[in-house]
Design a protein around this motif. Sequence first.
Motif, mmCIF file in Angstrom:
data_model
loop_
_atom_site.group_PDB
_atom_site.id
_atom_site.type_symbol
_atom_site.label_atom_id
_atom_site.label_comp_id
_atom_site.label_asym_id
_atom_site.label_seq_id
_atom_site.Cartn_x
_atom_site.Cartn_y
_atom_site.Cartn_z
ATOM 1 N N ARG A 166 0.816 -1.216 0.000
ATOM 2 C CA ARG A 166 0.000 0.000 0.000
ATOM 3 C C ARG A 166 0.845 1.259 0.000
ATOM 4 O O ARG A 166 0.383 2.334 -0.381
ATOM 5 N N ASP A 167 2.086 1.127 0.477
ATOM 6 C CA ASP A 167 2.956 2.309 0.552
ATOM 7 C C ASP A 167 3.723 2.544 -0.741
ATOM 8 O O ASP A 167 4.644 3.357 -0.774
ATOM 9 N N LEU A 168 3.368 1.851 -1.828
ATOM 10 C CA LEU A 168 4.157 1.959 -3.062
ATOM 11 C C LEU A 168 4.327 3.403 -3.555
ATOM 12 O O LEU A 168 5.440 3.803 -3.897
ATOM 13 N N PRO A 169 3.242 4.222 -3.598
ATOM 14 C CA PRO A 169 3.457 5.607 -4.044
ATOM 15 C C PRO A 169 4.462 6.363 -3.162
ATOM 16 O O PRO A 169 5.284 7.130 -3.676
ATOM 17 N N ASP A 170 4.431 6.106 -1.846
ATOM 18 C CA ASP A 170 5.406 6.765 -0.959
ATOM 19 C C ASP A 170 6.820 6.280 -1.246
ATOM 20 O O ASP A 170 7.779 7.054 -1.195
ATOM 21 N N LEU A 171 6.942 5.001 -1.540
ATOM 22 C CA LEU A 171 8.272 4.455 -1.846
ATOM 23 C C LEU A 171 8.796 5.053 -3.144
ATOM 24 O O LEU A 171 9.973 5.411 -3.253
ATOM 25 N N VAL A 172 7.912 5.182 -4.132
ATOM 26 C CA VAL A 172 8.325 5.777 -5.409
ATOM 27 C C VAL A 172 8.753 7.228 -5.192
ATOM 28 O O VAL A 172 9.796 7.665 -5.692
ATOM 29 N N ARG A 173 7.966 7.952 -4.401
ATOM 30 C CA ARG A 173 8.287 9.366 -4.171
ATOM 31 C C ARG A 173 9.647 9.497 -3.488
ATOM 32 O O ARG A 173 10.489 10.303 -3.891
ATOM 33 N N GLY A 174 9.867 8.685 -2.486
ATOM 34 C CA GLY A 174 11.143 8.739 -1.760
ATOM 35 C C GLY A 174 12.319 8.392 -2.659
ATOM 36 O O GLY A 174 13.383 9.025 -2.590
ATOM 37 N N ALA A 175 12.124 7.417 -3.508
ATOM 38 C CA ALA A 175 13.202 7.010 -4.412
ATOM 39 C C ALA A 175 13.494 8.116 -5.413
ATOM 40 O O ALA A 175 14.656 8.423 -5.713
#
Lengths: 91, 389
Positions: B95-104
């Motif tokens: 569920r945190d994929l968008p946050d992970l993408v943003r952080g990356a």
Amino acid sequence: MSLDEASQPRLARGFRLRQDAARGRTVVLGPERVFEADETALATLALIDGERSVATIIDTLVAQYVAPRAEIAGDVLEMLADLVERGVVTS
Amino acid sequence: MTPPSTQDPLALSLPESATPAPALRAAASVPPPLGLLAELTHRCPLRCPYCSNPIELARQAAELDTATWLRVFREAADLGVLQLHLSGGEPTLRRDLPDLVRGAAEAGLYTNLITSAVTLDAARVNALAEAGLDHVQISFQDADPASADRIGGYAGGHAKKLTAAAAIRAAGLPLTLNAVVHRQNLERLPEMIDLAVALGARRMEVAHVQYYGWALANRDALLPTRAQLDAATATIDSARTCLKGRLTIDYVVPDYHAARPKACMGGWASSVMVVAPTGRALPCHAAESLPNFDFPDVRTHSLAAIWNHSEAFNRYRGTAWMTGPCAGCPNAEIDWGGCRCQAHALTANASNTDPACALSPHHALLATALEHATTTHFTYREPGRPPAR
Ligand code: SF4
Ligand code: SF4
């Protein structure tokens, strides 16, 4: 996909120019691709934005480098055509 | 996950330069990795019989949390990683994929999502695009919907992929179509290439199955015939010519008809680091199958320490470890002795020459395996149910 001096090339979606600090160079990053950009490539890639024509890009480079226009035009067209073929640049 | 590009994320991908000169490898300082393959989860709605995840699938409760992944991404960027491959299992189940993408993306990494896409709709695609995702790779199991759903073990999956691919193109994201090919879908390779073009993909990856883990358990149902391989090679050659400038095709050739092995991962711990869902750092995504290894944990070790100093990453680096026909072989710095996981899977010794090499004393095992490849029955990937073999 034919490219001439009137074309207005840009980096294809999914490709971008980036500093690679760890290796002291600039690269073009794309899907499963890392291209190292040499000085000429870099000067050209920095100018392509989908608006400037190839003719304008060549003229800009002629003003920067001491080389005949025909020579620079040949190099730029050849490099861009190659990058179009590889899907890195669209025109 | 969709194995082979991730199997070889960057070795395939450096037509221009960037692979450090062999001489550098022996030097005290290790050239930094170019790619990080983050396996966010082993969970997946599909059950592909060639899945490259390990037989022992990680449970959700054991997965790294958001903050740890974000720290790993920052450390990777600092270490010199340029490209991040977000994979799985099915990474969109996080569920945190968008946050992970943003952080990356904030860390400056090029972000590539490797997905089966059955869970993606327009809203989720747009959220990922907004978070800064650079590129999406969708795996297709076949061009024929019924066969694709049978191979993936998921009814209706193919149709969902088509919808997701359209949403990805509508969001302006560049798309790669990944096709894992084997005896039961190779006849339709031309149709799979047509599908890539029709979906607006600019790149396609055609990868033969790599045989360890689940795929090894299903080898008899998957190994292609020599005639199929020759036809595939001809198909790829002609498609590359007539689709020049429209579709780039990367082709991962199969081992079992080969005389020389592939340079697995471009050499052990030479350009890519893998982090498994539980935080174990690996030199390749199949390495957890190797016994007698203590793979370092990113929760307790920095990526730099793991890459530069861990015993696991140094064990098969370079050529000094080589024995048998590899030792002193002129090809040693071309194929790096092939795949350690395949050597272990087929000869029970990870330090042996990859049996895909004709110089290996075990090379005949491959021909024998080809003779036995006659069934069409699959043992599907299931958590907690190791295949009998
Ligand atoms: S089951 Fe299939 S889609 Fe799921 S991770 Fe494995 S190979 Fe990928
Ligand atoms: S003997 Fe080893 S190094 Fe030589 S070609 Fe075979 S696998 Fe490669």
